[in-house]
Every structure is written in structure tokens, then in C-alpha cells.
Design a protein around this motif. Structure first.
Motif, PDB file in Angstrom:
ATOM      1  N   ASP A   9      65.546  26.402  -7.236  1.00 47.54           N
ATOM      2  CA  ASP A   9      64.547  25.645  -7.986  1.00 47.54           C
ATOM      3  C   ASP A   9      63.873  24.616  -7.078  1.00 47.54           C
ATOM      4  N   VAL A  10      64.676  23.915  -6.298  1.00 52.54           N
ATOM      5  CA  VAL A  10      64.146  22.919  -5.366  1.00 52.54           C
ATOM      6  C   VAL A  10      63.378  23.607  -4.240  1.00 52.54           C
ATOM      7  N   LYS A  11      63.917  24.689  -3.715  1.00 55.22           N
ATOM      8  CA  LYS A  11      63.251  25.411  -2.616  1.00 55.22           C
ATOM      9  C   LYS A  11      61.888  25.968  -3.073  1.00 55.22           C
ATOM     10  N   LEU A  12      61.836  26.519  -4.283  1.00 57.37           N
ATOM     11  CA  LEU A  12      60.575  27.042  -4.813  1.00 57.37           C
ATOM     12  C   LEU A  12      59.576  25.907  -5.044  1.00 57.37           C
ATOM     13  N   PHE A  13      60.066  24.767  -5.523  1.00 58.13           N
ATOM     14  CA  PHE A  13      59.209  23.587  -5.686  1.00 58.13           C
ATOM     15  C   PHE A  13      58.590  23.195  -4.343  1.00 58.13           C
ATOM     16  N   ALA A  88      60.100  13.528  -7.608  1.00 52.33           N
ATOM     17  CA  ALA A  88      60.029  12.362  -6.718  1.00 52.33           C
ATOM     18  C   ALA A  88      61.294  11.512  -6.812  1.00 52.33           C
ATOM     19  N   ALA A  89      61.899  11.438  -7.989  1.00 47.56           N
ATOM     20  CA  ALA A  89      63.132  10.662  -8.152  1.00 47.56           C
ATOM     21  C   ALA A  89      64.320  11.390  -7.510  1.00 47.56           C
ATOM     22  N   GLU A  94      58.710  10.068  -0.708  1.00 49.08           N
ATOM     23  CA  GLU A  94      58.134  10.451   0.583  1.00 49.08           C
ATOM     24  C   GLU A  94      58.178  11.970   0.817  1.00 49.08           C
ATOM     25  N   ASN A  95      58.957  12.685   0.048  1.00 50.03           N
ATOM     26  CA  ASN A  95      59.102  14.137   0.213  1.00 50.03           C
ATOM     27  C   ASN A  95      58.348  14.953  -0.832  1.00 50.03           C
TER      28      ASN A  95
END
Length: 182
Positions: A9-13, A88-89, A94-95
């Protein structure tokens, strides 16, 4: 909290943001994102209700209202129960490319995706000729929420599914009751 969610999920984001978040694309995605915002959704629904008026107008207006209210309630309850933080949280400001800083605290499921897909499914069911355009609008609105840094893909998938399934359920119910023709 991040470990409770799948790594893909994070990688696809991150991949979606890397591919599509640009100075020239962000305003385009913002148009889709804001087209189903709280105030805009009222005007969109009024326009759709006016457009649906020709055939079984009261039933279509009722299905539209019940569907969007029910799916919106499910989404808001889900946000408060699940309490997933926004990208963002989780990843750090910054990422995340987040050009427009307007968002509530929790992200799962996506309310904008719920509204967009719910509306898209109802328009597609009402007029098959416009189905591809309606569904493309829903898809681009869902994608905009990721590109603009406001949601992870699972947030958008869950919100879109809630909206689409609620609209489909309301339509089937109205057809079975004889309020709408299929």
C-alpha cells in the motif's frame, strides 16, 4: 500503526506520487478531487438529480440521496473507528507531495472516493451511454486523492467500494420494489 497496513500500500502510494505528482498535473487532479468535496457535492447532486428528472425522477432522486447519505455515514464511522493517519503523518511531510494542505486527520476510507464512485455508478446505471465517462470520472477522482498526497491506495479502494456497492444496493432495492425500471 504503519506495520498494521500492507507494505504494498505504501509502495504503491510512493510509486503513484513519483509518476504523477507534478506541478502541471496537480491542478488537473485537484479539479477532480474538489468536484466531490462537501460543498461541490451538493451542486453535483443537484445537477445529477435535474438530469435524472426525465425518467422516474422522484425514485432516482431518492436513490441518489439515500445512497450518498448511507455511504457517507459508513465512511465517516469507518474513519473514526479505524483511525488511519494520512500519508504525510505516517511517512513524514517531507516524503509526501501534498500541494494542497486541506484534509481532516484520518484517511481510511476515503470519503471523496466514496462519493465519486457512488455517483459514477448511479449515473452509469441510469444511462449506459454515459457509463464509461461516469466511471472514468470516478476513477480519476480516486486517483487524485493519491496523487495529491491525501490517501493511500487502500483508503481509495475501500472508499470507492463503499460508494459503488451502496449505490448498487440502493438501485437493486429500488428496482425490486418497482420504484425504478431496470
Amino acid at each position: 500503526m504503519l506495520s498494521a497496513w500492507p507494505a504494498w500500500d505504501v509502495k504503491l502510494f510512493q510509486a503513484t506520487q513519483a509518476a504523477l505528482a507534478r506541478d502541471w498535473t496537480n491542478p488537473l487532479f485537484r479539479v477532480f478531487s474538489e468536484s466531490v468535496g462537501e460543498i461541490a457535492l451538493v451542486f453535483v447532486c443537484l445537477a445529477v438529480a435535474w438530469w435524472l428528472r426525465g425518467r422516474e425522477p422522484k425514485a432516482w432522486a431518492g436513490v441518489l440521496a439515500v445512497s450518498l447519505l448511507a455511504s457517507g455515514a459508513v465512511t465517516q464511522i469507518g474513519k473514526r473507528l479505524i483511525r488511519r493517519e494520512r500519508p504525510a503523518a505516517v511517512l513524514g511531510k517531507e516524503n509526501v507531495s501534498m500541494p494542497y494542505q486541506k484534509a481532516s486527520r484520518f484517511s481510511f476510507p476515503s470519503g471523496h472516493s466514496t462519493s465519486a464512485m457512488g455517483l459514477a455508478v448511479l449515473v452509469a446505471l441510469r444511462t449506459r451511454r454515459f457509463a464509461p465517462w461516469a466511471l472514468m470520472f470516478g476513477f480519476l477522482t480516486c486517483l487524485s486523492r493519491i496523487v495529491l498526497g491525501l490517501h493511500f491506495p487502500l483508503d481509495v479502494l475501500a472508499g470507492g467500494a463503499i460508494g459503488a456497492l451502496t449505490s448498487l444496493f440502493c438501485w437493486v432495492f429500488a428496482v425490486k420494489k418497482g420504484w425504478l425500471s431496470s
